[in-house]
Design a protein around this motif. Structure first.
Motif, short mmCIF file in Angstrom:
data_model
loop_
_atom_site.label_atom_id
_atom_site.label_comp_id
_atom_site.label_asym_id
_atom_site.label_seq_id
_atom_site.Cartn_x
_atom_site.Cartn_y
_atom_site.Cartn_z
N LYS A 182 -9.48 2.79 10.15
CA LYS A 182 -9.97 4.18 10.09
C LYS A 182 -10.26 4.64 8.66
CE LYS A 182 -5.40 6.35 10.17
NZ LYS A 182 -4.47 7.25 10.83
N PHE A 183 -9.82 3.85 7.67
CA PHE A 183 -10.05 4.23 6.28
C PHE A 183 -11.27 3.54 5.66
CE2 PHE A 183 -5.31 4.52 6.72
CZ PHE A 183 -5.24 5.90 6.72
N LEU A 184 -11.93 2.67 6.43
CA LEU A 184 -12.96 1.79 5.86
C LEU A 184 -14.06 2.54 5.11
CD1 LEU A 184 -14.39 -0.89 5.45
CD2 LEU A 184 -15.14 -0.82 7.83
N THR B 217 9.11 -8.02 5.49
CA THR B 217 9.50 -7.83 6.89
C THR B 217 8.31 -7.81 7.84
OG1 THR B 217 9.55 -5.43 6.54
CG2 THR B 217 11.65 -6.58 6.42
N LYS B 218 7.12 -7.50 7.36
CA LYS B 218 6.00 -7.28 8.30
C LYS B 218 4.84 -8.25 8.22
CE LYS B 218 6.38 -2.39 9.34
NZ LYS B 218 5.69 -1.09 9.31
N ALA B 219 4.68 -8.95 7.08
CA ALA B 219 3.45 -9.72 6.89
C ALA B 219 3.53 -11.15 7.44
CB ALA B 219 3.08 -9.75 5.41
N ASP C 126 -7.34 -3.12 12.76
CA ASP C 126 -7.16 -1.84 12.06
C ASP C 126 -6.54 -2.06 10.67
OD1 ASP C 126 -4.39 -2.12 12.40
OD2 ASP C 126 -4.32 -0.78 14.14
N HIS C 127 -5.91 -1.04 10.12
CA HIS C 127 -5.46 -1.07 8.72
C HIS C 127 -4.05 -1.64 8.55
CE1 HIS C 127 -6.01 0.16 4.56
NE2 HIS C 127 -4.90 0.84 4.55
N GLY C 128 -3.37 -1.95 9.64
CA GLY C 128 -1.93 -2.19 9.54
C GLY C 128 -1.53 -3.66 9.40
N TYR C 129 -0.22 -3.88 9.54
CA TYR C 129 0.32 -5.22 9.30
C TYR C 129 0.06 -6.20 10.44
CZ TYR C 129 2.05 -4.65 4.65
OH TYR C 129 2.09 -4.51 3.27
N TYR C 130 -0.36 -5.74 11.63
CA TYR C 130 -0.80 -6.71 12.65
C TYR C 130 -2.06 -7.41 12.17
CZ TYR C 130 2.58 -4.21 15.43
OH TYR C 130 3.75 -3.64 15.87
N GLY D 189 0.80 -1.22 0.00
CA GLY D 189 0.00 0.00 0.00
C GLY D 189 0.84 1.27 0.00
N LEU D 190 0.14 2.38 0.18
CA LEU D 190 0.76 3.71 0.19
C LEU D 190 1.91 3.77 1.19
CD1 LEU D 190 -2.59 5.71 0.22
CD2 LEU D 190 -0.90 5.71 -1.64
N THR D 191 2.97 4.41 0.82
CA THR D 191 4.19 4.65 1.62
C THR D 191 5.09 3.42 1.74
OG1 THR D 191 3.37 4.08 3.85
CG2 THR D 191 2.92 6.32 3.08
N CYS D 192 4.70 2.30 1.15
CA CYS D 192 5.48 1.07 1.30
C CYS D 192 6.48 0.90 0.17
CB CYS D 192 4.54 -0.14 1.34
SG CYS D 192 3.46 -0.13 2.79
N ASN D 193 7.35 -0.12 0.30
CA ASN D 193 8.27 -0.46 -0.79
C ASN D 193 8.39 -1.98 -0.89
OD1 ASN D 193 10.06 -1.34 1.20
ND2 ASN D 193 11.17 0.61 1.24
N ALA E 51 3.98 14.46 -1.60
CA ALA E 51 2.82 13.90 -0.90
C ALA E 51 3.04 12.41 -0.64
CB ALA E 51 1.55 14.08 -1.75
N TRP E 52 2.45 11.91 0.45
CA TRP E 52 2.62 10.47 0.73
C TRP E 52 1.59 9.63 -0.03
CZ3 TRP E 52 -1.49 7.93 2.93
CH2 TRP E 52 -2.44 8.72 3.58
N ASP E 53 0.54 10.28 -0.58
CA ASP E 53 -0.51 9.52 -1.26
C ASP E 53 -0.55 9.80 -2.77
OD1 ASP E 53 -1.40 12.11 -1.07
OD2 ASP E 53 -3.32 11.64 -0.12
N GLY F 34 -2.91 -8.23 -2.38
CA GLY F 34 -2.30 -6.99 -1.93
C GLY F 34 -3.13 -6.31 -0.87
N HIS F 35 -2.60 -5.17 -0.42
CA HIS F 35 -3.20 -4.45 0.71
C HIS F 35 -3.49 -3.00 0.33
CE1 HIS F 35 -2.20 -2.00 4.52
NE2 HIS F 35 -3.45 -2.40 4.64
N SER F 36 -4.71 -2.55 0.62
CA SER F 36 -5.08 -1.14 0.47
C SER F 36 -4.87 -0.70 -0.98
CB SER F 36 -4.28 -0.30 1.47
OG SER F 36 -4.85 0.98 1.58
N MET F 37 -3.97 0.26 -1.27
CA MET F 37 -3.68 0.59 -2.67
C MET F 37 -3.26 -0.66 -3.45
SD MET F 37 -0.75 3.14 -4.23
CE MET F 37 0.65 2.16 -3.67
N1 LIG Z 1 0.61 7.84 6.30
C1 LIG Z 1 -0.79 7.51 6.38
C2 LIG Z 1 -1.01 6.06 6.50
C3 LIG Z 1 -0.43 5.30 5.36
C4 LIG Z 1 -0.76 3.85 5.50
O1 LIG Z 1 -1.56 3.43 6.37
N2 LIG Z 1 -0.14 3.05 4.68
C5 LIG Z 1 -0.47 1.66 4.71
C6 LIG Z 1 -0.88 1.24 3.34
S1 LIG Z 1 -2.27 2.20 2.78
C7 LIG Z 1 0.74 0.86 5.11
O2 LIG Z 1 0.81 -0.32 4.86
N3 LIG Z 1 1.72 1.49 5.76
C8 LIG Z 1 2.97 0.85 6.10
C9 LIG Z 1 2.94 0.08 7.39
O3 LIG Z 1 1.90 0.00 8.05
O4 LIG Z 1 4.01 -0.48 7.72
C10 LIG Z 1 -1.43 8.19 7.56
O5 LIG Z 1 -0.72 8.89 8.25
O6 LIG Z 1 -2.64 8.03 7.77
#
Ligand SMILES: N[C@@H](CCC(=O)N[C@@H](CS)C(=O)NCC(=O)O)C(=O)O
Length: 279
Positions: free
Chosen positions: A226-228, A62-64, A257-261, A52-56, A95-97, A145-148
């Motif tokens: 929080k993005f749902l 490393t997280k999944a 929530d939205h994260g890797y946990y 998703g956004l901000t990832c590489n 921008a991060w998005d 995949g996740h999110s984006m």
């Molecule tokens: N930077 C955004 C959040 C960005 C975000 O949640 N990115 C998700 C994908 S959409 C992600 O996987 N981030 C990396 C991580 O959680 O390690 C914010 O501040 O709300």
């Protein structure tokens, strides 16, 4: 041939990071691969994971927590970066998005993004590259995949069901034409013409199709995400699948929530689903 940057023993197999020149992007790109020990002797099914956004290309590995399950299931994992990097486009890092880290898995058509921001074509190129250079069975590739990246996985699969034969997503941006992240990205990369947006909108695409995935599509969604309701809208994709007669299982989970946990909690179920579909 891709250049091997690093290699690490992992759950009896190998975690690798590669760099290569992409002809779709016109620049160097990085990707990661997990090869289970079973890859030493045979061609294996492979799953492409879009982050998703901000990832590489490193985030997923490393997280999944996917390697433990992929090792057991005998599946190769491939994760690309989420955009081109260092393209020289002004404002790419503003921008991060949007821009770097936010390629949205599409081929941009508006200048200056159209020269390098071509992640849709890049995924098709990467698939060919790993089939040609790694023990990947080209008849058994899927995408998730996740999110984006969930958006990207659904779009790549719906437009290429013969190439990506199994598809799932974690908290995908399921109706990007109708949410702020998608509107910003599509306007910037594709311009104002909404007809061009439809080809990159999983809910719009599904409405025109006839159940392209007979094994079903799997989505996991946290209800504390929080993005749902503002950005993700899996209900829109659910409606489109119902119209198309496409079997879809959306598992909604209280408290996640939205994260890797969240993602790592349901990773095993997704890899089992894909292993069953791909055989
Ligand atoms: N930077 C955004 C959040 C960005 C975000 O949640 N990115 C998700 C994908 S959409 C992600 O996987 N981030 C990396 C991580 O959680 O390690 C914010 O501040 O709300």
């Amino acid at each position: 041939m891709p250049e091997l940057i690093s290699e690490h023993a992992c759950f009896g197999g190998l975690q690798r990071f590669y760099r290569h020149h992409s002809s779709a992007i016109g620049l160097p790109m990085r990707f990661s691969v997990f090869l289970p020990s079973a890859a030493a002797g045979e061609r294996l099914p492979a799953m492409f994971y879009l982050a998703g956004l901000t990832c590489n290309e490193e985030t997923f590995m490393t997280k999944a927590g996917a390697q433990r399950h992929a090792a057991r299931e005998g599946m190769i994992l491939v994760a690309p970066d989420t955009s081109p990097r260092d393209t020289g486009v002004a404002g790419e890092l503003d921008a991060w998005d949007f821009g770097a880290g936010a390629g949205f898995y599409l081929d941009a058509t508006t200048a200056p993004w159209s020269e390098h921001y071509r992640m849709y074509s890049y995924l098709l190129e990467l698939r060919e590259l790993v089939i040609a250079t790694l023990p990947v069975d080209g008849e058994r590739t899927g995408i998730f995949g996740h999110s984006m990246g969930g958006h990207g996985a659904l779009v790549l699969a719906l437009r290429n069901p013969d190439l990506f034969r199994s598809v799932s997503a974690f908290a995908p941006i399921a109706a990007p034409s109708l949410c702020p992240w998608g509107e910003k990205a599509f306007t910037g990369y594709l311009g104002a013409d909404h007809a061009a947006w439809q080809r990159y909108d999983a809910s719009e695409l599904m409405r025109t199709m006839q159940a392209p995935f007979p094994d079903g599509i799997l989505i996991d969604q946290g209800l504390a995400d929080k993005f749902l309701t503002t950005q993700l809208r899996p209900d829109m994709f659910e409606t489109a699948c119902a119209q198309a007669g496409q079997r879809l299982e959306i598992r909604r989970h209280a408290g996640y929530d939205h994260g890797y946990y969240f993602i790592s909690t349901f990773m095993e179920a997704h890899l089992r689903f894909h292993r069953e579909n791909l055989g």
